[in-house]
Scaffold this motif. Structure first.
Motif, short mmCIF file in Angstrom:
data_model
loop_
_atom_site.label_atom_id
_atom_site.label_comp_id
_atom_site.label_asym_id
_atom_site.label_seq_id
_atom_site.Cartn_x
_atom_site.Cartn_y
_atom_site.Cartn_z
N LYS A 102 0.82 -1.21 0.00
CA LYS A 102 0.00 0.00 0.00
C LYS A 102 0.85 1.27 0.00
O LYS A 102 0.42 2.31 -0.51
CB LYS A 102 -0.94 0.00 1.22
N LYS A 111 2.04 2.75 -3.48
CA LYS A 111 1.04 3.32 -4.37
C LYS A 111 0.66 4.74 -3.91
O LYS A 111 0.45 4.96 -2.72
CB LYS A 111 -0.22 2.43 -4.40
N LYS A 161 -2.15 7.63 -4.78
CA LYS A 161 -3.38 7.92 -5.53
C LYS A 161 -3.35 9.35 -6.03
O LYS A 161 -3.19 10.31 -5.26
CB LYS A 161 -4.60 7.70 -4.63
N GLN A 175 -5.78 11.14 -7.29
CA GLN A 175 -6.92 11.97 -6.92
C GLN A 175 -6.90 12.39 -5.45
O GLN A 175 -7.79 13.13 -5.01
CB GLN A 175 -8.24 11.21 -7.21
N ASN A 176 -5.89 11.95 -4.73
CA ASN A 176 -5.78 12.31 -3.32
C ASN A 176 -5.69 13.83 -3.17
O ASN A 176 -4.96 14.50 -3.92
CB ASN A 176 -4.56 11.62 -2.71
N ARG A 200 2.60 4.98 -13.95
CA ARG A 200 1.20 5.36 -13.80
C ARG A 200 0.31 4.19 -14.21
O ARG A 200 0.45 3.65 -15.31
CB ARG A 200 0.91 6.58 -14.67
N THR A 250 -3.89 2.51 -13.93
CA THR A 250 -5.31 2.68 -13.60
C THR A 250 -5.80 1.40 -12.95
O THR A 250 -5.79 0.34 -13.57
CB THR A 250 -6.12 3.00 -14.86
N ILE A 270 -11.39 0.16 -8.20
CA ILE A 270 -11.72 0.45 -6.81
C ILE A 270 -12.43 -0.77 -6.23
O ILE A 270 -13.44 -1.24 -6.79
CB ILE A 270 -12.63 1.68 -6.70
N THR A 316 -12.71 2.97 -11.53
CA THR A 316 -11.24 2.88 -11.45
C THR A 316 -10.66 4.19 -10.95
O THR A 316 -11.31 5.25 -10.98
CB THR A 316 -10.65 2.57 -12.83
N GLU A 317 -9.39 4.13 -10.52
CA GLU A 317 -8.65 5.32 -10.09
C GLU A 317 -7.23 5.24 -10.62
O GLU A 317 -6.69 4.15 -10.83
CB GLU A 317 -8.63 5.43 -8.56
N ASP A 318 -6.61 6.43 -10.80
CA ASP A 318 -5.24 6.50 -11.29
C ASP A 318 -4.27 6.52 -10.12
O ASP A 318 -4.46 7.26 -9.14
CB ASP A 318 -5.04 7.74 -12.16
N TYR A 319 -3.18 5.76 -10.26
CA TYR A 319 -2.16 5.65 -9.21
C TYR A 319 -0.77 5.77 -9.84
O TYR A 319 -0.58 5.50 -11.03
CB TYR A 319 -2.24 4.31 -8.49
#
Length: 428
Positions: free
Chosen positions: A183, A186, A188, A190-191, A215, A217, A220, A226-229
């Motif tokens: 964890k 990674k 995020k 959008q944080n 990068r 995707t 969730i 989905t989210e970008d990381y």
């Protein structure tokens, strides 16, 4: 008018007095010519009627005095406008020639800087663009170092840079301290913290990718979304701590002021300075305004001002200058010249002079324009009244020179290094 009258009179006379061709006899013996009769009453009346018709035609009136004045003024204004336009064109051509000749009249062509990455020397107004281009080109050689330079150099708000760098360092610390926990590897995108502190800075994305983040995707959990990381690659863990230390310890990359060291032959023009606008902390328009304000100096001088008022005005005067051009007259008459920041301390001048001396181990003194000896205190040039230019005098330490002479030492030869004398110039 007279010619018209005569023609009309002859026509009338011809119509009345001459016989028609039908009544004339076919053959008539020649006789002595009869005297011409004068015009009849009918002919005179016809002529008078013709003259009356002529008098009824409108005649041009002579211009009144007011109209004459207006016409003359208009002619003069047109002539003046044409002359002004001609002078303006001549002045424009003359100004162009002055601009072309200006560099030859100046004591120095401008303020220049040296790029620490490329070693190139560029003028002041070109330095920012050159530095940015140099950093971007450096990315092909060392992407991590280039990204760090981007973060510290391209972003003007130092507080935002500090917060962004510290946040990235915190991410890297967590990964370094917990390498087994996925964890922490990674980030995020959008944080809220990432968006407010990192995403807003230039170079941060380049840095994360250069140190090993990719990068991705990701889905969730429990949602159809989905989210970008940014996800760190496994093999990038080893150098992560080193990258973090470089990020925290780096400073903005700044072009270095080029001293533009010059050596001139002995000259009576040493105290004459002609400086370009680069030396002033004002635009051309502001400089013109300052010139207008100087005309009010006489009125200000007649006013009683307090010490605080005088000191405040002196500080304002000092802030006008960003740079200063300094010359040092040496014992053999040669003149050493260099460009400095107006806020640089005096020891920088002593260092500049010492590096140019052939016998750089001997102590020396520098005398200010007023004749007093300068000390190597951390006073700035603008605090010593040495802006925007000044001529100083070099002198060897008298006590040391006396000891050298007493011990039978040789006389001092040339003060400057030979390579500097090889490039000596004439001060115009």
């Amino acid at each position: 008018m007279n010619s018209f009258f005569q023609m009309a009179f002859r026509l009338c006379l011809h119509a009345v007095c001459l016989p028609s061709s039908e009544n004339a006899p076919k053959e008539k013996p020649k006789a002595a010519p009869k005297p011409r009769l004068g015009p009849t009453d009918e002919a005179q009346m016809a002529a008078a009627a013709a003259l009356a018709r002529l008098d009824q035609k409108p005649k041009p009136h002579p211009p009144s005095s007011q109209e004459s004045i207006k016409c003359q003024v208009k002619k003069e204004l047109m002539a003046e406008a044409a002359a002004s336009e001609k002078d303006l064109l001549a002045d424009h051509k003359g100004s162009d020639s002055i601009v072309e000749e200006e560099p030859e009249m100046l004591s120095v062509s401008g303020v220049y800087f040296t790029c620490p990455l490329t070693g190139a020397t560029v003028r002041k107004d070109k330095r920012e663009a050159h530095i940015k281009e140099a950093i971007l080109l450096h990315a092909s050689k060392d992407p991590v170092a280039a990204a760090i330079m981007e973060i510290h150099t391209f972003n003007r708000d130092r507080e935002k840079v500090r917060l962004g760098v510290e946040t990235i360092a915190k991410y890297l610390d967590n990964i370094h301290l917990h390498p087994e926990e996925e964890k922490y590897r990674k980030i995020k995108l959008q944080n809220k913290v990432f968006q407010e502190r990192i995403n807003c800075l230039e170079g941060t994305h380049e840095f994360l990718q250069a140190v090993g983040f990719e990068r991705e995707t990701l889905p969730i959990p429990g949602q159809d979304a989905t989210e970008d990381y940014y996800v760190l690659k496994e093999e990038a863990l080893e150098e992560l701590e080193e990258h973090k230390e470089k990020l925290l310890s780096s400073e903005p990359l700044r072009a270095q002021l080029d001293r533009q060291l010059r050596v001139f032959r002995p000259s009576t023009q040493a105290a004459r300075f002609e400086l370009p606008n680069d030396f002033f902390n004002l635009t051309a328009e502001e400089l013109k305004r300052e010139q207008r304000l100087r005309t009010e100096a006489v009125e200000k001088a007649s006013m009683l001002r307090t010490k605080a008022m005088r000191e405040k005005e002196e500080q304002r005067e000092k802030r006008k200058y960003n740079y200063t051009l300094l010359r040092v007259r040496l014992p053999d008459g040669y003149i050493l010249q260099g460009t400095f920041y107006a806020r640089e301390p005096l020891p920088m001048l002593f260092k500049f002079v010492r590096e140019a001396l052939q016998n750089d181990w001997l102590p020396f003194e520098l005398l200010a324009p007023g004749g007093h000896k300068l000390t190597q205190e951390n006073l700035a040039f603008n605090e010593c009244g040495m802006v925007p230019s000044a001529l100083l005098t070099f002198a060897w330490d008298a006590a040391v020179m006396a000891d050298i002479k007493a011990s039978g030492g040789e006389e001092m030869g040339s003060t400057l290094k030979p390579e500097l004398l090889d490039a000596v110039q004439i001060l115009s």
